[in-house]
Write an enzyme that holds these catalytic residues in place. Structure first.
Site, PDB file in Angstrom:
ATOM      1  N   HIS A 168      -9.365  -2.241   5.309  1.00  0.00           N
ATOM      2  CA  HIS A 168      -8.401  -1.625   4.770  1.00  0.00           C
ATOM      3  C   HIS A 168      -9.161  -1.048   3.616  1.00  0.00           C
ATOM      4  O   HIS A 168     -10.361  -1.497   3.172  1.00  0.00           O
ATOM      5  CB  HIS A 168      -7.333  -2.277   3.976  1.00  0.00           C
ATOM      6  CG  HIS A 168      -6.360  -1.752   3.560  1.00  0.00           C
ATOM      7  ND1 HIS A 168      -6.537  -1.261   2.085  1.00  0.00           N
ATOM      8  CD2 HIS A 168      -5.118  -1.152   3.464  1.00  0.00           C
ATOM      9  CE1 HIS A 168      -5.464  -0.321   1.606  1.00  0.00           C
ATOM     10  NE2 HIS A 168      -4.518  -0.298   2.780  1.00  0.00           N
TER      11      HIS A 168
ATOM     12  N   GLU B 214      -6.356   5.668   7.528  1.00  0.00           N
ATOM     13  CA  GLU B 214      -5.681   6.044   6.208  1.00  0.00           C
ATOM     14  C   GLU B 214      -6.995   6.411   5.403  1.00  0.00           C
ATOM     15  O   GLU B 214      -7.464   5.603   4.749  1.00  0.00           O
ATOM     16  CB  GLU B 214      -5.034   4.700   5.718  1.00  0.00           C
ATOM     17  CG  GLU B 214      -5.905   3.304   6.447  1.00  0.00           C
ATOM     18  CD  GLU B 214      -5.624   2.255   5.175  1.00  0.00           C
ATOM     19  OE1 GLU B 214      -4.743   1.902   4.882  1.00  0.00           O
ATOM     20  OE2 GLU B 214      -6.789   1.686   4.631  1.00  0.00           O
TER      21      GLU B 214
HETATM   22  P1  PGA Z   1       0.776   3.270   0.211  1.00  0.00           P
HETATM   23  O1  PGA Z   1      -0.129   2.377   0.736  1.00  0.00           O
HETATM   24  O2  PGA Z   1       1.789   3.629   1.411  1.00  0.00           O
HETATM   25  O3  PGA Z   1       1.336   2.594  -0.788  1.00  0.00           O
HETATM   26  O4  PGA Z   1       0.131   4.705   0.109  1.00  0.00           O
HETATM   27  C1  PGA Z   1      -0.880   2.502   2.451  1.00  0.00           C
HETATM   28  C2  PGA Z   1      -2.024   2.047   2.567  1.00  0.00           C
HETATM   29  O5  PGA Z   1      -2.336   1.014   1.863  1.00  0.00           O
HETATM   30  O6  PGA Z   1      -2.560   2.141   3.518  1.00  0.00           O
END
Ligand code: PGA
Length: 251
Positions: free
Chosen positions: A95, A165
């Site tokens: 992540h 992401e």
């Molecule tokens: P968020 O987090 O939805 O709060 O932007 C998303 C993520 O950690 O990928």
């Protein structure tokens, strides 16, 4: 095929009492949303007990991180083997918030290979920090995938879930546009197929970053994704219910 919605609670909520409330709301919502598999990733400390008390099938559990070693002198770490024992079927790997703490592509590769060996599904996160005019982000994502998947045999490639992401879309007001994700999804698919051949077609590709009830259905429709990774909206009982309902209504 059911859409995979990962609820990453991150380091929330503050108490187990609140975690039980959030889980109860998530569970009700997940039971109504039949087109979805909800995977909750609570803080590890809460996961075993939530898992042990849960009898349903609508929810699966994920760890937010894990150490790939089986045991040993690693103060403060939790092994993937221990997380499997606690009931995790998925593990989030790489992540952006872990990468920011110093996790690199090589560590991520070891974790991804360990997850496959332990039969726990790796949710491998990739994504660039920023977008520049020259489009360097494509090369960055390709490199992240190449190294992260280097320890995964071609026959196992389909077991990996890849979440795109980009750092610039996490924790913001708005999610990325579905058409931008559509382009990225095609690119990620091509990279994986180039690396691993036909099993790469089985890989589920997800998007994560600033999703809510208003953006999630459009992303599932137009983003060429098989699921979503949700942060803040999964940490709030009202918002996760609204998000799952919106997806279900649109299914
Ligand atoms: P968020 O987090 O939805 O709060 O932007 C998303 C993520 O950690 O990928």
């Amino acid at each position: 095929m059911k859409r995979l919605i990962i609820g990453n609670w991150k380091m929330n909520p503050p108490t187990f009492k609140e975690a039980k409330k959030l889980f109860a709301a998530s569970r009700l919502a997940a039971e109504k949303a039949r087109s979805v598999t909800l995977v909750v990733a609570p803080p590890t400390l809460f996961m075993r007990e939530l898992r042990a008390a849960y009898r349903g099938r609508a929810i699966q559990f994920a760890a937010q991180n894990a150490n790939d070693e089986i045991g040993g002198a690693h103060t403060g770490e939790i092994s993937m083997r221990q997380l499997v024992d606690a009931g995790a079927k998925f593990v989030i790997i790489g992540h952006a918030e872990r990468r920011a703490l110093g996790e690199n592509n090589e560590t991520i590769a070891k974790k991804t290979a360990a997850a496959i060996a332990l039969k726990i599904t790796p949710i491998l996160c990739v994504g660039e920090h920023e977008r520049t005019q020259g489009g360097e982000y494509f090369a960055q994502v390709r490199e992240q995938l190449r190294i992260a998947l280097s320890g995964v045999e071609a026959k196992d490639a389909g077991k990996v879930v890849v979440t795109y992401e980009p750092l610039w879309a996490i924790g913001k007001q708005e999610a990325m546009q579905p058409r931008q994700m559509h382009e990225m999804s095609i690119f990620i698919r091509k990279c994986i197929v180039d690396l691993k051949g036909a099993p790469g077609m089985q890989v589920k590709i997800l998007y994560g970053g600033s999703l809510d009830a208003s953006s999630a259905p459009a992303m599932l429709k137009g983003g060429d994704v098989q699921g979503l990774l949700v942060g803040r909206a999964s940490e709030n009982p009202v918002q996760i219910a609204a998000l799952l309902e919106a997806i279900e209504d649109d299914a």
